[in-house]
Design an enzyme around this catalytic site. Structure first.
Site, PDB file in Angstrom:
ATOM      1  N   CYS A   1       0.839  -1.198   0.000  1.00 20.84           N
ATOM      2  CA  CYS A   1       0.000   0.000   0.000  1.00 20.84           C
ATOM      3  C   CYS A   1       0.878   1.253   0.000  1.00 20.84           C
ATOM      4  O   CYS A   1       0.648   2.180  -0.785  1.00 20.84           O
ATOM      5  CB  CYS A   1      -0.927  -0.007   1.213  1.00 20.84           C
ATOM      6  SG  CYS A   1      -2.178   1.309   1.188  1.00 20.84           S
ATOM      7  N   CYS A   2       1.896   1.279   0.846  1.00 20.38           N
ATOM      8  CA  CYS A   2       2.812   2.415   0.867  1.00 20.38           C
ATOM      9  C   CYS A   2       3.557   2.549  -0.457  1.00 20.38           C
ATOM     10  O   CYS A   2       3.791   3.661  -0.944  1.00 20.38           O
ATOM     11  CB  CYS A   2       3.823   2.261   2.002  1.00 20.38           C
ATOM     12  SG  CYS A   2       3.168   2.566   3.659  1.00 20.38           S
TER      13      CYS A   2
ATOM     14  N   CYS B   1      -0.999   8.165   7.243  1.00 22.42           N
ATOM     15  CA  CYS B   1      -2.338   7.907   6.710  1.00 22.42           C
ATOM     16  C   CYS B   1      -3.271   7.469   7.837  1.00 22.42           C
ATOM     17  O   CYS B   1      -2.861   6.790   8.786  1.00 22.42           O
ATOM     18  CB  CYS B   1      -2.276   6.833   5.627  1.00 22.42           C
ATOM     19  SG  CYS B   1      -1.433   7.369   4.126  1.00 22.42           S
TER      20      CYS B   1
ATOM     21  N   CYS C   1      -3.622   3.719   9.238  1.00 18.53           N
ATOM     22  CA  CYS C   1      -2.435   3.100   9.830  1.00 18.53           C
ATOM     23  C   CYS C   1      -1.783   3.962  10.911  1.00 18.53           C
ATOM     24  O   CYS C   1      -0.615   3.755  11.256  1.00 18.53           O
ATOM     25  CB  CYS C   1      -1.414   2.792   8.733  1.00 18.53           C
ATOM     26  SG  CYS C   1      -2.006   1.643   7.476  1.00 18.53           S
TER      27      CYS C   1
ATOM     28  N   CYS D   1       7.751   4.075   5.685  1.00 16.49           N
ATOM     29  CA  CYS D   1       6.832   3.873   4.566  1.00 16.49           C
ATOM     30  C   CYS D   1       7.538   3.398   3.310  1.00 16.49           C
ATOM     31  O   CYS D   1       6.881   2.892   2.389  1.00 16.49           O
ATOM     32  CB  CYS D   1       6.049   5.155   4.277  1.00 16.49           C
ATOM     33  SG  CYS D   1       7.085   6.556   3.794  1.00 16.49           S
TER      34      CYS D   1
END
EC number: 1.8.4.10
Length: 247
Positions: free
Chosen positions: A121-122, A202, A205, A229
């Site tokens: 996702c990062c 974010c 998280c 990240c």
């Protein structure tokens, strides 16, 4: 005399350090940031808990410096409001960077990739967009500091980051230095700081930090092996597209 921490180096890094950072007691940050050997420069900001200090410090020296913000689509609403507030108050040359929508549609159609695979996702929402944005620059400026945790305790002021130079102007600042700078320049704090968020990423998280925890303990708290990240590559790092085994 304290020496700079060991790490990747080369003749340009050594020359810049010798001219502007010969030891920890002699730091000419304005000279370093203005050195033409840095080439095309950009400041990268998350508009997080401590971002206003770096933004003010750098743009007072270089008002037209591009400020890159990675809009992951998962930020707190308060972060976006804070970004807009600081952009107006400081007159920032703000550049909003977005992930590729087609990639997100294919890899994160349900918006739950952060729960299944936070590293990926990062990568999709931060690392790849920043890599594309930095193609037009030679050096980028980061707000990381040594006091933020063990993984940053030996953070250099200037380093190699993949194919770029990276400058960390606040690397040697303490929490007291930062608080004094906020007060001296009447800089607004991120609205989530008063709610216990010491480090802000974010929304899915990030949680508030509990008493006695490290400053970044609220980041990826459900994934103790994840502390960054992935946008900071180090001297030998490279951006790699796709997952292993994919074309």
């Amino acid at each position: 005399m304290m020496n700079w921490p060991a790490g990747g180096s080369d003749p340009l890094l050594e020359a810049l350090q010798s001219d502007h950072l010969p030891d920890l007691g002699h730091v000419d940050m304005a000279g370093l940031l203005g050195d033409p050997r840095l080439g095309r420069r950009a400041l990268v900001s998350s508009f997080g808990a401590e971002s206003a200090a770096l933004l003010h410090f750098v743009t007072q020296l270089f008002p037209d410096m591009p400020v890159l913000f990675i809009d992951t689509g998962r930020h707190f609403a308060e972060t976006l409001s804070y970004r807009d507030l600081l952009a107006e108050r400081l007159g920032l040359n703000l550049v909003n960077i977005l992930p590729d929508p087609a990639t997100l549609a294919g890899e994160d159609a349900d918006g739950r990739l952060h729960a299944r695979d936070p590293n990926m996702c990062c990568t999709l929402r931060k690392t790849f967009p920043l890599a594309d944005a930095l193609e037009g620059f030679d050096t980028w400026i980061s707000g990381r500091k040594r006091y933020q945790g063990a993984t940053r305790a030996a953070l250099p002021v200037i380093e190699r980051d993949g194919s770029h130079l990276k400058v960390n102007p606040l690397a040697l600042w303490t929490e007291a230095d930062l608080a004094a700078y906020f007060a001296a320049h009447d800089l607004p704090r991120h609205p989530l700081v008063d709610r216990g968020y010491a480090s802000i990423g974010c929304a899915p998280c990030t949680r508030p930090v509990r008493n006695g925890e490290a400053l970044r303990a609220g980041r990826w708290a459900d994934n103790p092996d994840k502390t960054e990240c992935g946008i900071h590559l180090g001297p030998d790092g490279r951006f790699v597209r796709g997952r292993p085994g994919r074309g």
